[in-house]
Design a protein around this motif. Structure first.
Motif, PDB file in Angstrom:
ATOM      1  N   ALA A 134       1.125  -1.746   0.328  1.00 40.63           N
ATOM      2  CA  ALA A 134       0.013   0.287  -0.399  1.00 40.63           C
ATOM      3  C   ALA A 134       0.928   1.234  -0.113  1.00 40.63           C
ATOM      4  CB  ALA A 134      -0.756  -0.135   1.858  1.00 40.63           C
ATOM      5  N   SER A 135       1.886   1.430   0.609  1.00 40.06           N
ATOM      6  CA  SER A 135       2.791   2.680   0.716  1.00 40.06           C
ATOM      7  C   SER A 135       3.545   2.238  -0.267  1.00 40.06           C
ATOM      8  CB  SER A 135       3.784   2.561   1.994  1.00 40.06           C
ATOM      9  OG  SER A 135       3.835   0.599   1.984  1.00 40.06           O
ATOM     10  N   HIS A 136       3.769   1.500  -1.137  1.00 40.32           N
ATOM     11  CA  HIS A 136       4.598   1.021  -2.495  1.00 40.32           C
ATOM     12  C   HIS A 136       3.624   1.983  -3.458  1.00 40.32           C
ATOM     13  CE1 HIS A 136       8.526  -0.271  -2.395  1.00 40.32           C
ATOM     14  NE2 HIS A 136       8.215  -0.993  -0.973  1.00 40.32           N
ATOM     15  N   SER A 169       7.243  -9.698   0.029  1.00 43.45           N
ATOM     16  CA  SER A 169       8.621  -9.499  -0.504  1.00 43.45           C
ATOM     17  C   SER A 169       9.204  -7.625  -0.511  1.00 43.45           C
ATOM     18  CB  SER A 169       8.305  -9.702  -2.226  1.00 43.45           C
ATOM     19  OG  SER A 169       7.305  -9.024  -2.782  1.00 43.45           O
ATOM     20  N   PHE A 170       8.169  -6.726  -0.403  1.00 42.12           N
ATOM     21  CA  PHE A 170       8.573  -5.288  -0.529  1.00 42.12           C
ATOM     22  C   PHE A 170       8.968  -5.405   0.767  1.00 42.12           C
ATOM     23  CE2 PHE A 170       5.161  -4.363  -4.168  1.00 42.12           C
ATOM     24  CZ  PHE A 170       6.405  -3.902  -4.824  1.00 42.12           C
ATOM     25  N   LYS A 171       8.243  -5.965   1.970  1.00 40.79           N
ATOM     26  CA  LYS A 171       8.788  -5.337   3.021  1.00 40.79           C
ATOM     27  C   LYS A 171      10.416  -5.908   3.408  1.00 40.79           C
ATOM     28  CE  LYS A 171       4.515  -4.941   6.242  1.00 40.79           C
ATOM     29  NZ  LYS A 171       3.553  -5.300   6.497  1.00 40.79           N
ATOM     30  N   GLY A 172      10.636  -7.231   2.819  1.00 38.36           N
ATOM     31  CA  GLY A 172      12.103  -8.053   3.331  1.00 38.36           C
ATOM     32  C   GLY A 172      13.168  -7.176   2.424  1.00 38.36           C
ATOM     33  N   ALA A 173      12.886  -6.246   1.974  1.00 40.82           N
ATOM     34  CA  ALA A 173      14.059  -6.373   0.629  1.00 40.82           C
ATOM     35  C   ALA A 173      14.154  -4.783   1.369  1.00 40.82           C
ATOM     36  CB  ALA A 173      12.404  -6.273  -0.696  1.00 40.82           C
ATOM     37  N   ALA A 174      13.862  -4.340   1.448  1.00 45.13           N
ATOM     38  CA  ALA A 174      14.280  -2.759   1.671  1.00 45.13           C
ATOM     39  C   ALA A 174      15.460  -2.760   2.892  1.00 45.13           C
ATOM     40  CB  ALA A 174      13.390  -1.959   2.048  1.00 45.13           C
TER      41      ALA A 174
END
Lengths: 683, 98
Positions: free
Chosen positions: A593-595, B81-86
């Protein structure tokens, strides 16, 4: 559908059997028909037997009744009229008795069989006959096959192997035939004797004596040197007469045994020896006893005794030296005649003729004796002549032998002398050569000594010359050393200057190499590897520690692949900046969502320009762009390195590129400084 | 992306094969998320349709439910996947827990 069929069948089943019988019974009696729906009664018949229906007419038989009838058969009804059922165990004995009398009558029923079939038990014989036939065929076939197999095994090797291995008793059979064939082949010979075997067992050993057979023996040499018949030609005759006389005696003994005695003494040719024996003979014939000279009176004395009236008896003849057997025979015959005449008493009649005969005989004997004597004499003469001849020959032989020996001796002597001469010559030659060699060796030794002396003299000469020179040098040539030392100093000076020039050249080379690397980096429009230039630089630096350290600080990828140009870096920064802007508003640990929110909001954000103050992503990007435009790559990289989170992750590659470029630039700066320093350090 | 690839053919494949460019990381993730969203929602929808035919007398709601399930699962995966990648990956690092 199914239900319908089921219900129908159920209805059919549910219908009582009695009702069926009611309306089915008459029809069956009428047409002799049976339906599938009917219950099967005891209509099953043994093949060949009559149906049960027949004796009871049209009414279908009740099972119970039929059974009772069959059970009562043995006593009431004859066997031929009742149908034959499969025999029960309890009736078996009876049934077997009944089967002995097969039924002869023709059955009157509807059965198709017109003739009474054979009774039940007649089948087994048929079967057994078939069986027997089959068995016989099988036996014959198998026997034939086996025989054929055996025969083929004798012919073919492959089949032999197969047959003996897999067919029972095949090996024995084939072996038997093979043995027979072998025996037949070896029939000409006598049957194998156990001779060898017995020998092996140790029985009946044939022993051959050690001296059996042919053996060697030295040939019997006629020893001509020893005594023998060959020595003398005279002696040869001595032993012969005895066997001759004995041979002559043999016929005498055969003729008359009584006259043997008088004959034998005559053989010995000694008249006085005859006397005693003839004494014994006088009993039979007293006329023969008197000796040669007194013969006539003596025979005359006894003669008158038997016949004094008659004419005086004829004397027996006795002849001296009658050694010849022929003479003896003649004498004997004459004596016989005389005795006969004496006995006859006709002495007076024949005395004259007898006397004349005696005279003749005596003459003949005398002739014989003279002949003998002449012959003997001749023989002796001949022998003597032969002796003389032989002696002459022997002498000749001896002479010849001696001559040959002498010749041999002479020859040998000559040979010996020649040999002696030869040996002497050879020895002298050897002596001469030895002397020569010894002389040579001595000469050589002398020469060597001379040479040594010469060498020693030369050495002495050189040493003396050297000593002279040394003494000269010490005085006049000592200034040369000073000169040479000054020259060496001059050389050292020039060498130092050369060194300075060399180092200058080296630094120049270094600078040139650095400039070459820099120029290749600046002139390239795309990243090109500059590993060759770098290698040249390292070569020129010749293990300068500073230069090598600077080169080692460069990332190997940089010179292997190449570094991007400045323009490329700026271009890439623009694309990175757009991406970073998209992720500019992302919070820590952002989800989808934030993305999405960041992506959308970044579209509507205002862009900053110049050198804004602040840590936010937008201002950092603006500052970096300005720095890049100014050419401060180092500052730009520092600014970008200040980012965090997704922004930094996205800018990582660009930063890596920047670092590589910066590293190369730094290393080149260091090397150039070092070169300059080197050139400064020379003076 | 295409501009960064250098004209020299030797260097370009070496860079490509090693790892993706850092600025395209986020875009790649988006691509993968969208594709998985499509596939998973499609799968869920198909399952929903089958269930509606077999069990629910061709009602519409099972299809929607299946679609929702598929899409939800895809979104969840994407999120993780987004959360872990940063954050920097912790592969090969030992994590000490309190």
């Amino acid at each position: 559908m199914l239900r319908v069929t089921l219900s129908r069948s159920r209805i059919l089943l549910a219908r009582p059997a009695a009702a069926r019988a009611q309306w089915l019974a008459p029809s069956r009696t009428a047409f002799q028909q049976r339906y599938f729906a009917d219950r099967k009664t005891e209509e099953t018949l043994v093949p060949g037997s009559q149906s049960l229906k027949q004796p009871y007419g049209g009414v279908p038989p009740v099972p119970g009744v039929a059974k009772s009838a069959s059970s009562t058969v043995d006593t009431n009804t004859p066997a031929k009229n009742i149908p034959i059922l499969p025999p029960k165990p309890e009736d078996l004995s009876d049934v077997s008795k009944q089967t002995l009398t097969p039924p002869t009558t023709v059955p009157t029923g509807t059965g198709t069989a017109s003739v009474a079939p054979p009774a039940g038990p007649t089948n087994p014989p048929k079967k057994s006959r078939k069986m027997r036939k089959f068995l016989a065929y099988l036996l014959v076939l198998s026997a034939l096959g086996y025989g054929g197999g055996v025969y083929y095994a004798l012919v073919s090797d492959n089949w032999h192997d197969f047959f003996t291995e897999y067919v029972p008793f095949g090996e024995d059979a084939v072996g038997y035939f093979e043995e027979r064939a072998f025996k037949k082949r070896s029939q000409g010979r006598p049957p194998a004797l156990p001779r060898l075997h017995e020998q092996v067992r140790g029985e009946e050993k044939v022993r051959i004596p050690s001296n059996a057979g042919v053996s060697s023996r030295p040939a019997e040499k006629a020893d001509l040197g020893g005594k023998g018949p060959h020595v003398s030609a005279v002696d040869d005759n001595v032993p012969k007469p005895k066997p001759a006389v004995e041979k002559g005696a043999a016929p005498v003994t055969g003729q008359e045994k009584k006259n043997q005695a008088p004959a034998k003494p005559e053989e010995s040719s000694s008249s006085h020896k005859l006397l005693p024996k003839q004494d014994g003979k006088q009993e039979s014939s007293p006329a023969a006893t008197p000796s040669a000279k007194k013969e006539e009176p003596r025979p005359a004395a006894p003669a008158p005794a038997p016949a004094p009236v008659q004419t005086p008896l004829v004397d027996h003849i006795n002849i001296e030296n009658a050694s010849e057997p022929v003479v003896q025979d003649v004498v004997k015959i004459l004596n016989d005649l005389i005795t006969v005449i004496n006995a006859d008493g006709a002495a007076g009649k024949y005395s004259s003729t007898i006397e004349s005969a005696k005279d003749n005989l005596k003459k003949v004997i005398g002739d014989i004796n003279t002949l003998k004597a002449t012959e003997q004499k001749n023989a002796e003469d001949k022998i003597k002549q032969l002796h003389a001849e032989f002696d002459g020959a022997a002498k000749q032989l001896l002479q010849r032998h001696e001559d040959s020996i002498q010749n041999q001796e002479v020859r040998w002597k000559e040979e010996f002398e020649a040999e002696q001469k030869l040996i002497k010559e050879a020895y002298e030659q050897k002596l001469k050569t030895e002397l020569d060699s010894v002389n040579k060796v001595y000469d050589q030794k002398l020469k060597n000594e001379l040479l040594e002396q010469a060498i020693a003299l030369r050495r002495d000469f050189t040493t003396s010359v050297q000593n002279q020179v040394e003494t000269e040098r010490g005085g006049r040539l000592s200034k040369l050393g000073e000169l040479s030392s000054s020259v060496a100093e001059l050389e050292k000076l020039t060498g130092e200057w050369n060194n300075v020039v060399d180092t200058n050249l080296q630094t120049q080379h270094l600078l040139v190499a650095v400039e070459a690397v820099r120029s290749t980096l600046e002139n390239s429009t795309s990243p090109t590897p500059f590993i060759e230039e770098l290698a040249a630089l390292k070569e020129v630096a010749s293990n300068d520690p500073v230069v090598s350290a600077a080169i080692a600080s460069i990332n190997p990828k940089a010179y292997q692949i190449g570094i991007p140009t400045y323009a490329q870096l700026i271009d890439r920064f623009r694309r990175v900046a757009t991406e970073v802007r998209k992720a500019a508003l992302l919070p820590e640990n952002a989800g989808v969502a934030s993305h999405v929110a960041s992506f959308l909001l970044s579209k509507v954000m205002f862009r900053k320009e110049g050198l804004p103050v602040g840590d936010d992503v937008e201002s950092v990007l603006a500052r970096t762009e300005v720095l890049l435009e100014e050419g401060d790559l180092d500052g730009a990289a520092r600014e970008m390195n200040g980012l965090g989170g997704w922004s930094k992750t996205l800018a990582r590659d660009w930063l890596g590129e920047c670092r590589k470029v910066l590293e190369v630039q730094q290393a080149l700066d260091v090397i150039a400084t070092e070169a300059r320093l080197q050139s400064l350090l020379v003076d | 992306m295409s501009d960064t690839t250098t004209p020299t053919p030797a260097t370009a494949p070496a860079l490509r094969t090693s790892r993706p460019l850092s600025e395209s990381l986020l875009n790649d993730k988006w691509d993968r998320c969208l594709s998985s969203l499509l596939i998973k929602s499609g799968l869920g929808l198909s399952f929903g349709v089958i269930f509606s035919v077999l069990l629910f007398k061709r009602r519409a709601f099972p299809a929607w439910v299946g679609l929702g399930f598929g899409a939800g699962r895809a979104v969840e995966e994407c999120d993780s996947s987004f959360k872990g990648a940063a954050a920097q990956s912790r592969d090969g690092l030992r994590v000490l827990r309190p």
